[in-house]
Design a protein around this motif. Structure first.
Motif, mmCIF file in Angstrom:
data_model
loop_
_atom_site.group_PDB
_atom_site.id
_atom_site.type_symbol
_atom_site.label_atom_id
_atom_site.label_comp_id
_atom_site.label_asym_id
_atom_site.label_seq_id
_atom_site.Cartn_x
_atom_site.Cartn_y
_atom_site.Cartn_z
ATOM 1 N N THR A 55 -13.969 11.658 1.271
ATOM 2 C CA THR A 55 -14.799 11.773 2.305
ATOM 3 C C THR A 55 -15.182 10.112 2.567
ATOM 4 O OG1 THR A 55 -16.188 12.915 1.057
ATOM 5 C CG2 THR A 55 -17.069 11.455 2.615
ATOM 6 N N VAL A 56 -14.695 9.239 3.505
ATOM 7 C CA VAL A 56 -14.922 7.994 4.177
ATOM 8 C C VAL A 56 -15.962 7.979 5.384
ATOM 9 C CG1 VAL A 56 -13.501 8.612 6.010
ATOM 10 C CG2 VAL A 56 -13.469 5.889 4.804
ATOM 11 N N HIS A 57 -16.600 6.651 5.635
ATOM 12 C CA HIS A 57 -17.477 6.465 6.351
ATOM 13 C C HIS A 57 -16.986 5.998 7.616
ATOM 14 C CE1 HIS A 57 -20.688 6.933 3.614
ATOM 15 N NE2 HIS A 57 -20.378 6.985 3.047
ATOM 16 N N VAL A 58 -17.420 5.696 9.037
ATOM 17 C CA VAL A 58 -17.063 4.981 10.370
ATOM 18 C C VAL A 58 -16.686 3.535 10.016
ATOM 19 C CG1 VAL A 58 -17.263 4.684 12.389
ATOM 20 C CG2 VAL A 58 -17.642 6.772 11.149
ATOM 21 N N ALA A 59 -15.216 3.237 10.017
ATOM 22 C CA ALA A 59 -14.865 2.507 10.407
ATOM 23 C C ALA A 59 -14.397 1.734 9.108
ATOM 24 C CB ALA A 59 -16.250 1.196 10.847
ATOM 25 N N ASP A 60 -14.694 2.804 7.880
ATOM 26 C CA ASP A 60 -13.817 2.163 7.041
ATOM 27 C C ASP A 60 -11.988 2.502 6.980
ATOM 28 O OD1 ASP A 60 -15.865 1.023 6.474
ATOM 29 O OD2 ASP A 60 -16.921 2.844 4.554
ATOM 30 N N SER A 61 -11.736 2.452 5.660
ATOM 31 C CA SER A 61 -10.841 2.312 5.704
ATOM 32 C C SER A 61 -10.153 3.593 4.156
ATOM 33 C CB SER A 61 -9.104 1.742 5.071
ATOM 34 O OG SER A 61 -9.893 0.546 6.147
ATOM 35 N N ILE A 62 -9.137 4.412 4.132
ATOM 36 C CA ILE A 62 -9.061 5.697 3.421
ATOM 37 C C ILE A 62 -7.559 5.403 2.973
ATOM 38 C CG2 ILE A 62 -8.945 6.827 4.664
ATOM 39 C CD1 ILE A 62 -10.449 7.071 1.345
ATOM 40 N N VAL A 63 -6.832 5.752 1.535
ATOM 41 C CA VAL A 63 -5.814 5.882 1.330
ATOM 42 C C VAL A 63 -5.618 7.636 0.755
ATOM 43 C CG1 VAL A 63 -3.923 5.405 -0.822
ATOM 44 C CG2 VAL A 63 -5.199 3.324 0.523
ATOM 45 N N MET A 64 -4.633 7.488 1.501
ATOM 46 C CA MET A 64 -4.274 9.564 1.101
ATOM 47 C C MET A 64 -2.884 9.460 0.253
ATOM 48 S SD MET A 64 -5.550 11.625 4.307
ATOM 49 C CE MET A 64 -5.162 9.830 5.323
ATOM 50 N N SER A 121 11.111 3.866 -3.295
ATOM 51 C CA SER A 121 11.893 4.411 -4.058
ATOM 52 C C SER A 121 11.721 5.224 -5.614
ATOM 53 C CB SER A 121 12.097 3.093 -5.110
ATOM 54 O OG SER A 121 11.455 2.111 -5.683
ATOM 55 N N ARG A 122 10.260 5.384 -5.581
ATOM 56 C CA ARG A 122 9.914 5.713 -6.424
ATOM 57 C C ARG A 122 9.101 7.613 -5.556
ATOM 58 N NH1 ARG A 122 6.615 1.927 -10.891
ATOM 59 N NH2 ARG A 122 8.724 0.460 -11.316
ATOM 60 N N HIS A 123 9.811 7.732 -4.884
ATOM 61 C CA HIS A 123 9.530 9.062 -3.913
ATOM 62 C C HIS A 123 8.029 8.530 -3.674
ATOM 63 C CE1 HIS A 123 12.770 10.737 -6.832
ATOM 64 N NE2 HIS A 123 12.562 9.960 -5.602
ATOM 65 N N ASP A 124 7.092 8.068 -3.183
ATOM 66 C CA ASP A 124 6.196 7.584 -3.491
ATOM 67 C C ASP A 124 5.780 7.174 -1.555
ATOM 68 O OD1 ASP A 124 2.979 7.691 -3.222
ATOM 69 O OD2 ASP A 124 3.209 5.893 -4.495
ATOM 70 N N GLY A 125 5.319 8.438 -1.158
ATOM 71 C CA GLY A 125 4.572 8.432 0.848
ATOM 72 C C GLY A 125 3.280 8.536 1.222
ATOM 73 N N SER A 126 2.364 7.075 0.142
ATOM 74 C CA SER A 126 0.720 7.247 0.177
ATOM 75 C C SER A 126 0.752 6.940 1.959
ATOM 76 C CB SER A 126 0.342 6.973 -0.875
ATOM 77 O OG SER A 126 0.350 7.554 -2.112
ATOM 78 N N ILE A 127 -0.022 6.583 2.634
ATOM 79 C CA ILE A 127 -0.799 6.480 3.680
ATOM 80 C C ILE A 127 -1.622 5.595 3.700
ATOM 81 C CG2 ILE A 127 1.118 7.537 5.370
ATOM 82 C CD1 ILE A 127 -1.552 8.975 5.411
ATOM 83 N N VAL A 128 -2.595 4.313 4.550
ATOM 84 C CA VAL A 128 -3.762 4.152 4.375
ATOM 85 C C VAL A 128 -3.528 4.109 6.238
ATOM 86 C CG1 VAL A 128 -2.906 1.896 5.137
ATOM 87 C CG2 VAL A 128 -5.236 2.280 4.497
ATOM 88 N N LEU A 129 -5.127 4.904 5.951
ATOM 89 C CA LEU A 129 -5.884 5.369 7.083
ATOM 90 C C LEU A 129 -6.979 4.336 7.358
ATOM 91 C CD1 LEU A 129 -5.879 6.383 10.527
ATOM 92 C CD2 LEU A 129 -7.546 8.080 8.872
ATOM 93 N N ARG A 130 -6.521 3.140 8.426
ATOM 94 C CA ARG A 130 -8.121 2.250 8.669
ATOM 95 C C ARG A 130 -8.594 2.382 10.129
ATOM 96 N NH1 ARG A 130 -3.242 -0.869 7.970
ATOM 97 N NH2 ARG A 130 -3.001 -1.713 9.463
ATOM 98 N N GLU A 131 -10.074 1.952 9.948
ATOM 99 C CA GLU A 131 -10.214 2.094 10.972
ATOM 100 C C GLU A 131 -10.941 3.826 11.777
ATOM 101 O OE1 GLU A 131 -9.608 -0.374 14.601
ATOM 102 O OE2 GLU A 131 -9.527 -2.380 13.055
ATOM 103 N N VAL A 132 -12.048 4.194 10.590
ATOM 104 C CA VAL A 132 -11.672 5.825 10.814
ATOM 105 C C VAL A 132 -12.759 6.170 11.254
ATOM 106 C CG1 VAL A 132 -12.161 7.608 9.202
ATOM 107 C CG2 VAL A 132 -11.235 6.176 8.696
ATOM 108 N N LYS A 133 -12.446 6.580 12.635
ATOM 109 C CA LYS A 133 -12.901 7.552 13.745
ATOM 110 C C LYS A 133 -13.754 8.630 12.947
ATOM 111 C CE LYS A 133 -10.546 5.331 16.710
ATOM 112 N NZ LYS A 133 -9.382 4.901 18.298
ATOM 113 N N ALA A 134 -14.794 8.922 13.371
ATOM 114 C CA ALA A 134 -16.128 10.623 13.807
ATOM 115 C C ALA A 134 -14.488 11.595 13.835
ATOM 116 C CB ALA A 134 -16.828 10.452 14.872
#
Length: 378
Positions: free
Chosen positions: A134-143, A204-217
């Motif tokens: 769960t994330v608020h509008v305009a915030d960032s989230i790591v998946m 290199s450690r098989h980590d493909g995580s991403i960050v999504l910034r300025e979340v929109k509705a």
């Protein structure tokens, strides 16, 4: 001759042990690769599991005569992931459960060899990572998206896609590929996610995580990650819920803009009249309370005066004779037809005490010579 972490002996097997930590629901790649310059084929591979020192070993998977067979509770979750032709017998365990924590042992045999190569992997299982974020509008989230493995194979590709619903079109979010056309560029965001998504994991450690910034509705939906290690693919889906900013809702009854001009004037007039009349009401209440108190005080004083006046009269009356008339009503069995009853009145006369005098006094003689007349009837 053996290279890497492994050794080969003709008499006794040599065991190499590594550790791997995964979360419930993820996949684990446990490597078992025999590296040798000898050109010999792998004839048999067995994977067993033990949950403790005194626990009985369970078969996970066995390979024989070009046939790989998972066994027991691992039947639909385990498969041989190595290249047998290259002496690879790695195990891919999917949808890891808490009960999967323990030691996994690989036993590999080569043709025309009596020795057995062994390798053990200690698997630690952690609680499941949240699949719904769960994330608020305009915030960032790591998946997060990590392919846990004991092997050092390089990640060949990472793909992130997005879908807002079951029947919605799948959109590309980010793609990592070492062979992208732009020199020095290995990852790229796409479409409406461009410039808002970045790869944050350690490839290199098989980590493909991403960050999504300025979340929109409109970013709410399902995000699917695919991490490729050669022919092996690890997939993970995360559901993202976006909370919009809360707006203050003013009730319609207090919205000034919804009131007409006349209604607004009436409301203001009522408020002003109430403010002006409030002191008058307070004064009236005080006067009413004061006059009532004065009346009570005057009545009390008058009663006290009357009481004082009555005291001498009572005392004077104590030395006098009291005349009283008593009216009695005789009740007869047969009353007068007119309904009137006869009343009898009794009058009591005072008896004056006479002083004792000499019988020979003139007054006494005069009184003695009188003849008493008839007495009035009672």
């Amino acid at each position: 001759v053996v290279s890497g972490y492994y050794s080969w002996g003709l008499s006794d097997p040599i065991v190499s042990t590594r550790e791997l930590t995964v979360h419930v629901g993820d996949s684990a790649l446990m490597g078992c690769v025999f590296q040798s310059t000898e050109d010999k084929l792998v004839t048999k591979v067995d994977w067993t599991f033990s949950s403790g020192e005194r626990a009985k070993d369970e078969y996970v998977l066995y390979y024989y005569a070009n046939l790989s067979v998972p066994v027991g509770r691992f039947q639909n979750r385990a498969r041989l992931a190595g290249d047998i032709l290259r002496k690879g017998g790695s195990l891919l365990l999917q949808e890891v459960q808490e009960a999967d924590q323990g030691t996994y042992t690989c036993e590999m045999r080569l043709e025309k060899e009596s020795a057995v190569f062994k390798k053990a992997v200690v698997l630690h299982v952690l609680p499941e990572e949240p699949r719904e974020l769960t994330v608020h509008v305009a915030d960032s989230i790591v998946m997060r998206c990590v392919f846990r493995s004991t092997e050092d194979n390089l990640v060949t590709k990472v793909d992130w896609t997005f879908s807002s619903g079951e029947r919605a079109k799948v959109e590309a979010v980010l793609r990592y590929h070492p062979k992208l056309t732009t020199p020095g560029e290995y990852s790229r965001s796409w479409g409406r996610f461009q410039n808002r998504v970045n790869l944050t994991g350690d490839i290199s450690r098989h980590d493909g995580s991403i960050v999504l910034r300025e979340v929109k509705a409109s970013d709410g939906g399902s995000y699917t990650c695919s991490v490729h290690l050669g022919d092996l693919v690890f997939r993970k889906t995360v559901v993202l819920s976006v909370i919009r900013e809360e707006t203050l809702v003013v009730p319609a009854t207090v919205r000034p803009e919804l009131l007409g001009g006349n209604q607004l004037l009436i409301l203001v007039g009522i408020v002003c009249a109430t403010i002006l009349l409030l002191p008058v009401l307070i004064l009236i209440v005080k006067r009413t309370h004061g006059s009532k108190s004065s009346t009570d005080s005057a009545a009390m004083v008058k009663n006290l005066k009357n009481a004082k006046k009555a005291q001498p009269e009572v005392r004077a009356a104590a030395g006098k004779h009291v005349y009283s008339s008593i009216a009695t009503r005789e009740v007869t069995e047969e009353e007068d037809p007119s309904g009137k009853s006869e009343a009898t009145y009794m009058t009591m006369h005072p008896v004056w005490p006479t002083p004792r005098s000499d019988p020979n006094s003139p007054v006494h003689k005069k009184s003695a010579g009188r003849v008493p007349g008839p007495q009035p009837a009672l």
